[in-house]
Design a protein around this motif. Structure first.
Motif, PDB file in Angstrom:
ATOM      1  N   ALA A 129      -0.765   8.142  -4.523  1.00 32.36           N
ATOM      2  CA  ALA A 129      -2.107   8.240  -4.007  1.00 32.36           C
ATOM      3  C   ALA A 129      -2.040   9.279  -2.357  1.00 32.36           C
ATOM      4  CB  ALA A 129      -2.647   6.893  -3.551  1.00 32.36           C
ATOM      5  N   ALA A 130      -0.841   8.979  -1.909  1.00 31.70           N
ATOM      6  CA  ALA A 130      -0.632   9.846  -0.552  1.00 31.70           C
ATOM      7  C   ALA A 130      -0.136  11.314  -0.898  1.00 31.70           C
ATOM      8  CB  ALA A 130       0.027   8.969   0.557  1.00 31.70           C
ATOM      9  N   GLY A 131       0.264  11.425  -2.036  1.00 31.51           N
ATOM     10  CA  GLY A 131       0.702  12.841  -2.388  1.00 31.51           C
ATOM     11  C   GLY A 131       2.062  12.942  -2.853  1.00 31.51           C
ATOM     12  N   ALA A 132       2.885  11.714  -2.971  1.00 28.64           N
ATOM     13  CA  ALA A 132       4.124  11.918  -3.707  1.00 28.64           C
ATOM     14  C   ALA A 132       4.064  12.075  -5.223  1.00 28.64           C
ATOM     15  CB  ALA A 132       5.039  10.623  -3.693  1.00 28.64           C
ATOM     16  N   MET A 133       5.045  12.890  -5.550  1.00 32.19           N
ATOM     17  CA  MET A 133       5.309  13.261  -6.992  1.00 32.19           C
ATOM     18  C   MET A 133       6.818  13.020  -7.426  1.00 32.19           C
ATOM     19  SD  MET A 133       2.593  14.511  -8.489  1.00 32.19           S
ATOM     20  CE  MET A 133       3.328  15.411  -9.950  1.00 32.19           C
ATOM     21  N   PHE A 134       6.966  11.949  -8.253  1.00 29.50           N
ATOM     22  CA  PHE A 134       8.128  11.695  -8.604  1.00 29.50           C
ATOM     23  C   PHE A 134       8.473  12.369  -9.925  1.00 29.50           C
ATOM     24  CE2 PHE A 134       6.666   8.024  -6.440  1.00 29.50           C
ATOM     25  CZ  PHE A 134       7.351   7.934  -5.526  1.00 29.50           C
TER      26      PHE A 134
ATOM     27  N   SER B 255       5.125  15.677  -0.817  1.00 26.12           N
ATOM     28  CA  SER B 255       5.634  14.914  -1.623  1.00 26.12           C
ATOM     29  C   SER B 255       6.884  14.365  -0.874  1.00 26.12           C
ATOM     30  CB  SER B 255       5.992  15.207  -3.103  1.00 26.12           C
ATOM     31  OG  SER B 255       6.696  14.509  -3.588  1.00 26.12           O
ATOM     32  N   ARG B 256       7.771  15.025  -0.463  1.00 22.56           N
ATOM     33  CA  ARG B 256       9.051  14.908   0.306  1.00 22.56           C
ATOM     34  C   ARG B 256       8.762  14.084   1.596  1.00 22.56           C
ATOM     35  NH1 ARG B 256      10.278  19.939  -1.392  1.00 22.56           N
ATOM     36  NH2 ARG B 256       9.992  20.827   0.501  1.00 22.56           N
ATOM     37  N   ALA B 257       7.624  14.648   2.359  1.00 19.85           N
ATOM     38  CA  ALA B 257       7.165  13.610   3.404  1.00 19.85           C
ATOM     39  C   ALA B 257       6.792  12.405   3.196  1.00 19.85           C
ATOM     40  CB  ALA B 257       6.160  14.518   4.371  1.00 19.85           C
ATOM     41  N   VAL B 258       5.963  12.011   2.417  1.00 20.47           N
ATOM     42  CA  VAL B 258       5.435  10.713   2.082  1.00 20.47           C
ATOM     43  C   VAL B 258       6.554  10.051   1.481  1.00 20.47           C
ATOM     44  CG1 VAL B 258       4.264   9.630   0.268  1.00 20.47           C
ATOM     45  CG2 VAL B 258       3.066  11.747   1.026  1.00 20.47           C
ATOM     46  N   ILE B 259       7.383  10.445   0.587  1.00 18.93           N
ATOM     47  CA  ILE B 259       8.440   9.601   0.121  1.00 18.93           C
ATOM     48  C   ILE B 259       9.526   8.990   1.269  1.00 18.93           C
ATOM     49  CG2 ILE B 259      10.834   9.749  -1.036  1.00 18.93           C
ATOM     50  CD1 ILE B 259       9.167  11.172  -3.300  1.00 18.93           C
ATOM     51  N   ARG B 260       9.663  10.171   2.172  1.00 22.55           N
ATOM     52  CA  ARG B 260      10.749   9.785   3.541  1.00 22.55           C
ATOM     53  C   ARG B 260       9.911   8.800   4.127  1.00 22.55           C
ATOM     54  NH1 ARG B 260      11.694  14.643   4.178  1.00 22.55           N
ATOM     55  NH2 ARG B 260      10.079  15.238   5.524  1.00 22.55           N
ATOM     56  N   ALA B 261       8.531   9.038   4.617  1.00 22.84           N
ATOM     57  CA  ALA B 261       7.831   8.255   5.380  1.00 22.84           C
ATOM     58  C   ALA B 261       7.532   6.683   4.846  1.00 22.84           C
ATOM     59  CB  ALA B 261       6.472   8.507   5.772  1.00 22.84           C
ATOM     60  N   TYR B 262       7.700   6.532   3.654  1.00 25.69           N
ATOM     61  CA  TYR B 262       7.373   5.375   2.922  1.00 25.69           C
ATOM     62  C   TYR B 262       8.594   4.676   2.497  1.00 25.69           C
ATOM     63  CZ  TYR B 262       2.452   6.537   3.665  1.00 25.69           C
ATOM     64  OH  TYR B 262       1.111   7.001   4.280  1.00 25.69           O
ATOM     65  N   ALA B 263       9.874   5.410   2.763  1.00 22.76           N
ATOM     66  CA  ALA B 263      11.117   4.807   1.856  1.00 22.76           C
ATOM     67  C   ALA B 263      11.415   3.364   1.811  1.00 22.76           C
ATOM     68  CB  ALA B 263      12.261   5.567   2.472  1.00 22.76           C
TER      69      ALA B 263
ATOM     70  N   GLY C 295       0.813  -1.305   0.151  1.00 26.19           N
ATOM     71  CA  GLY C 295      -0.135   0.029   0.091  1.00 26.19           C
ATOM     72  C   GLY C 295       0.668   1.041  -0.064  1.00 26.19           C
ATOM     73  N   HIS C 296       2.132   1.165   0.219  1.00 23.31           N
ATOM     74  CA  HIS C 296       2.855   2.543   0.253  1.00 23.31           C
ATOM     75  C   HIS C 296       4.219   2.260  -0.430  1.00 23.31           C
ATOM     76  CE1 HIS C 296       0.868   2.255   4.446  1.00 23.31           C
ATOM     77  NE2 HIS C 296       0.338   3.313   3.728  1.00 23.31           N
ATOM     78  N   GLY C 297       3.948   1.383  -1.642  1.00 22.44           N
ATOM     79  CA  GLY C 297       4.982   1.560  -2.641  1.00 22.44           C
ATOM     80  C   GLY C 297       4.759   2.675  -3.805  1.00 22.44           C
ATOM     81  N   VAL C 298       5.329   2.745  -4.824  1.00 25.55           N
ATOM     82  CA  VAL C 298       5.161   3.853  -5.855  1.00 25.55           C
ATOM     83  C   VAL C 298       3.747   4.204  -5.938  1.00 25.55           C
ATOM     84  CG1 VAL C 298       5.522   4.723  -8.093  1.00 25.55           C
ATOM     85  CG2 VAL C 298       7.212   3.343  -7.140  1.00 25.55           C
ATOM     86  N   PHE C 299       2.630   3.324  -6.021  1.00 30.99           N
ATOM     87  CA  PHE C 299       1.374   3.952  -6.390  1.00 30.99           C
ATOM     88  C   PHE C 299       0.787   4.330  -5.209  1.00 30.99           C
ATOM     89  CE2 PHE C 299       2.722   2.380 -10.489  1.00 30.99           C
ATOM     90  CZ  PHE C 299       1.976   3.007 -11.300  1.00 30.99           C
TER      91      PHE C 299
END
Length: 156
Positions: free
Chosen positions: A37-42, A60-68, A29-33
């Motif tokens: 959905a949570a707000g990350a922009m690659f 975006s930065r917070a989501v990517i950091r949280a789900y690294a 649920g916290h991979g790329v997609f």
């Protein structure tokens, strides 16, 4: 609504399509997609519908950091699955690769079964036919829904 480029047609399926199916079937649920959905922009994405949030970059930065950690797992598992589709690898042989890949990131037994891998490969084969039928410059629209086990609060 966002767009991910399909890149070129040198592969049977785009890597992002392998991510989509792998993450759904392996309930990541916290991979790329899930991260999108949570707000990350690659960097390869573009907003094509709606308006971004006022704090889109910060979120975006917070989501990517949280789900690294799960993003890394999604990348490794999707890579194995993508390679399996591209090379028409036997699912049992591919499963051994998946176990090794999982073990490179996580300790303990791998929670994924070969039956899930087979289902994932079958879905990708079906989607590869749809992908090849998409004319150049057109799109294959897919809707991401969080896997049942992944309905957790956002990182904020």
């Amino acid at each position: 609504m966002v767009r991910l480029p399909g890149l070129d047609r040198s592969f049977r399926i785009p890597h992002d399509l392998a991510h989509f199916v792998t993450e759904r079937e392996f309930e990541l649920g916290h991979g790329v997609f899930g991260s999108i959905a949570a707000g990350a922009m690659f960097s390869n994405m573009a907003v094509v519908g709606g308006r971004p949030r006022y704090d889109a970059n910060v979120r975006s930065r917070a989501v990517i950091r949280a789900y690294a950690a799960e993003l890394s797992l999604a990348e490794v598992l999707s890579g194995v699955v993508h390679d399996g589709v591209e090379h028409e690898t036997n699912p049992e042989k591919l499963y051994r690769h998946l176990l090794i890949a999982y073990g490179s990131l996580r300790s303990g037994p791998c929670p994924y079964q070969v039956a899930t891998l087979r289902r994932c490969l079958g879905l990708l084969w079906a989607l590869s036919d749809r992908w090849r039928a998409v004319p150049v410059g057109q799109r294959l629209a897919l809707r991401w829904e969080l896997p049942g086990a992944a309905r957790t609060p956002s990182p904020h």
